[in-house]
Design a protein around this motif. Structure first.
Motif, PDB file in Angstrom:
ATOM      1  N   GLY A  10      91.330 -40.876 104.129  1.00 12.50           N
ATOM      2  CA  GLY A  10      91.359 -41.713 105.317  1.00 12.50           C
ATOM      3  C   GLY A  10      90.120 -42.558 105.420  1.00 12.50           C
ATOM      4  O   GLY A  10      89.368 -42.713 104.459  1.00 12.50           O
ATOM      5  N   LEU A  11      89.922 -43.101 106.609  1.00 11.25           N
ATOM      6  CA  LEU A  11      88.770 -43.953 106.901  1.00 11.25           C
ATOM      7  C   LEU A  11      87.696 -43.125 107.586  1.00 11.25           C
ATOM      8  O   LEU A  11      87.992 -42.413 108.566  1.00 11.25           O
ATOM      9  N   VAL A  12      86.480 -43.234 107.104  1.00 12.84           N
ATOM     10  CA  VAL A  12      85.373 -42.493 107.695  1.00 12.84           C
ATOM     11  C   VAL A  12      84.145 -43.391 107.708  1.00 12.84           C
ATOM     12  O   VAL A  12      83.980 -44.252 106.839  1.00 12.84           O
ATOM     13  N   GLN A  13      83.304 -43.205 108.689  1.00  9.54           N
ATOM     14  CA  GLN A  13      82.079 -43.990 108.775  1.00  9.54           C
ATOM     15  C   GLN A  13      81.026 -43.473 107.796  1.00  9.54           C
ATOM     16  O   GLN A  13      81.042 -42.287 107.441  1.00  9.54           O
ATOM     17  N   PRO A  14      80.124 -44.329 107.386  1.00  5.23           N
ATOM     18  CA  PRO A  14      79.029 -43.862 106.521  1.00  5.23           C
ATOM     19  C   PRO A  14      78.285 -42.702 107.158  1.00  5.23           C
ATOM     20  O   PRO A  14      78.019 -42.704 108.365  1.00  5.23           O
ATOM     21  N   GLY A  15      77.992 -41.699 106.332  1.00  7.48           N
ATOM     22  CA  GLY A  15      77.343 -40.498 106.828  1.00  7.48           C
ATOM     23  C   GLY A  15      78.308 -39.426 107.277  1.00  7.48           C
ATOM     24  O   GLY A  15      77.904 -38.285 107.542  1.00  7.48           O
ATOM     25  N   GLY A  16      79.575 -39.772 107.344  1.00  5.88           N
ATOM     26  CA  GLY A  16      80.584 -38.824 107.798  1.00  5.88           C
ATOM     27  C   GLY A  16      81.062 -37.889 106.698  1.00  5.88           C
ATOM     28  O   GLY A  16      80.570 -37.928 105.567  1.00  5.88           O
ATOM     29  N   SER A  17      82.029 -37.054 107.061  1.00  5.49           N
ATOM     30  CA  SER A  17      82.563 -36.048 106.135  1.00  5.49           C
ATOM     31  C   SER A  17      84.082 -36.111 106.101  1.00  5.49           C
ATOM     32  O   SER A  17      84.725 -36.540 107.069  1.00  5.49           O
ATOM     33  N   LEU A  18      84.621 -35.670 104.990  1.00  8.06           N
ATOM     34  CA  LEU A  18      86.062 -35.522 104.833  1.00  8.06           C
ATOM     35  C   LEU A  18      86.318 -34.311 103.953  1.00  8.06           C
ATOM     36  O   LEU A  18      85.498 -33.973 103.102  1.00  8.06           O
ATOM     37  N   ARG A  19      87.474 -33.678 104.156  1.00  4.88           N
ATOM     38  CA  ARG A  19      87.900 -32.619 103.257  1.00  4.88           C
ATOM     39  C   ARG A  19      89.264 -32.969 102.698  1.00  4.88           C
ATOM     40  O   ARG A  19      90.221 -33.160 103.455  1.00  4.88           O
ATOM     41  N   LEU A  20      89.306 -33.061 101.392  1.00  5.15           N
ATOM     42  CA  LEU A  20      90.557 -33.320 100.701  1.00  5.15           C
ATOM     43  C   LEU A  20      91.191 -32.001 100.271  1.00  5.15           C
ATOM     44  O   LEU A  20      90.492 -31.038  99.961  1.00  5.15           O
ATOM     45  N   SER A  21      92.504 -31.991 100.267  1.00  5.41           N
ATOM     46  CA  SER A  21      93.252 -30.820  99.811  1.00  5.41           C
ATOM     47  C   SER A  21      94.235 -31.241  98.732  1.00  5.41           C
ATOM     48  O   SER A  21      94.734 -32.369  98.731  1.00  5.41           O
ATOM     49  N   GLY A 113      97.910 -35.725  90.533  1.00  3.10           N
ATOM     50  CA  GLY A 113      98.541 -36.083  91.788  1.00  3.10           C
ATOM     51  C   GLY A 113      98.641 -37.589  91.920  1.00  3.10           C
ATOM     52  O   GLY A 113      98.206 -38.334  91.047  1.00  3.10           O
ATOM     53  N   GLN A 114      99.205 -38.026  93.026  1.00  2.00           N
ATOM     54  CA  GLN A 114      99.419 -39.449  93.246  1.00  2.00           C
ATOM     55  C   GLN A 114      98.174 -40.133  93.786  1.00  2.00           C
ATOM     56  O   GLN A 114      98.102 -41.374  93.808  1.00  2.00           O
ATOM     57  N   GLY A 115      97.205 -39.365  94.225  1.00  5.64           N
ATOM     58  CA  GLY A 115      95.966 -39.929  94.740  1.00  5.64           C
ATOM     59  C   GLY A 115      95.981 -40.071  96.247  1.00  5.64           C
ATOM     60  O   GLY A 115      97.035 -40.233  96.872  1.00  5.64           O
ATOM     61  N   THR A 116      94.802 -39.999  96.822  1.00  5.66           N
ATOM     62  CA  THR A 116      94.637 -40.213  98.256  1.00  5.66           C
ATOM     63  C   THR A 116      93.450 -41.144  98.462  1.00  5.66           C
ATOM     64  O   THR A 116      92.398 -40.981  97.838  1.00  5.66           O
ATOM     65  N   GLN A 117      93.637 -42.142  99.314  1.00  2.00           N
ATOM     66  CA  GLN A 117      92.606 -43.163  99.525  1.00  2.00           C
ATOM     67  C   GLN A 117      91.531 -42.661 100.465  1.00  2.00           C
ATOM     68  O   GLN A 117      91.826 -42.138 101.549  1.00  2.00           O
ATOM     69  N   VAL A 118      90.284 -42.837 100.059  1.00  2.00           N
ATOM     70  CA  VAL A 118      89.133 -42.557 100.913  1.00  2.00           C
ATOM     71  C   VAL A 118      88.376 -43.871 101.085  1.00  2.00           C
ATOM     72  O   VAL A 118      87.988 -44.499 100.103  1.00  2.00           O
ATOM     73  N   THR A 119      88.208 -44.278 102.317  1.00  2.00           N
ATOM     74  CA  THR A 119      87.492 -45.505 102.619  1.00  2.00           C
ATOM     75  C   THR A 119      86.317 -45.184 103.531  1.00  2.00           C
ATOM     76  O   THR A 119      86.502 -44.590 104.598  1.00  2.00           O
ATOM     77  N   VAL A 120      85.126 -45.566 103.076  1.00  2.00           N
ATOM     78  CA  VAL A 120      83.912 -45.315 103.860  1.00  2.00           C
ATOM     79  C   VAL A 120      83.398 -46.667 104.344  1.00  2.00           C
ATOM     80  O   VAL A 120      82.933 -47.490 103.562  1.00  2.00           O
ATOM     81  N   SER A 121      83.509 -46.870 105.625  1.00  2.00           N
ATOM     82  CA  SER A 121      83.153 -48.169 106.186  1.00  2.00           C
ATOM     83  C   SER A 121      82.870 -48.036 107.669  1.00  2.00           C
ATOM     84  O   SER A 121      83.476 -47.203 108.362  1.00  2.00           O
ATOM     85  N   SER A 122      81.962 -48.877 108.138  1.00  2.00           N
ATOM     86  CA  SER A 122      81.687 -48.911 109.577  1.00  2.00           C
ATOM     87  C   SER A 122      82.530 -49.984 110.248  1.00  2.00           C
ATOM     88  O   SER A 122      82.461 -50.153 111.462  1.00  2.00           O
TER      89      SER A 122
END
Length: 122
Positions: A10-21, A113-122
């Motif tokens: 998903g979309l996350v701001q710089p400095g943020g966190s994500l957990r992929l499964s 897998g098919q891939g999952t989009q990670v977007t890091v942006s403010s």
């Protein structure tokens, strides 16, 4: 055959966190090691982290120190916790698995897998 399904991007701001499964199904006996790769636009696919069935982990630059890979063998699921995310971490993240760790490390695993989009942006 083995099917791998990623989630958690998903979309996350710089400095943020994500957990992929990534959950595996099908002929699970065909895999032991699992890994995460990523591919940014215009760049080659690169290794992020690997984990064996026994839990031995390996991390590659440039996310080393900001990621943690783990797995739940009972759920056939591997996770990638990503912290302190930067805009340059923006990419499609792929889960991959194989019985052969060497093939996995070389990006030549049998299952992706098919891939999952990670977007890091403010």
């Amino acid at each position: 055959q083995v099917q791998l399904v990623e989630s958690g991007g998903g979309l996350v701001q710089p400095g943020g966190s994500l957990r992929l499964s990534c959950t595996a199904s099908g002929s699970i006996f065909r895999i032991s090691a699992m890994a995460w790769f990523r591919q940014a636009p215009g760049k080659q696919r690169e290794l992020v982290a690997t984990i064996t069935r026994l839990g031995t982990t390996n991390y590659a630059e440039p996310m080393k120190g900001r990621t943690a890979i783990s797995r739940d063998n009972a759920k056939n699921t591997v996770y990638l916790q990503m912290n302190s995310l930067k805009p340059e971490d923006t990419a499609v993240y792929y889960c991959t698995a194989d019985r052969n760790l060497g093939a996995l490390l070389a990006g030549a695993a049998n299952y992706w897998g098919q891939g999952t989009q990670v977007t890091v942006s403010s």
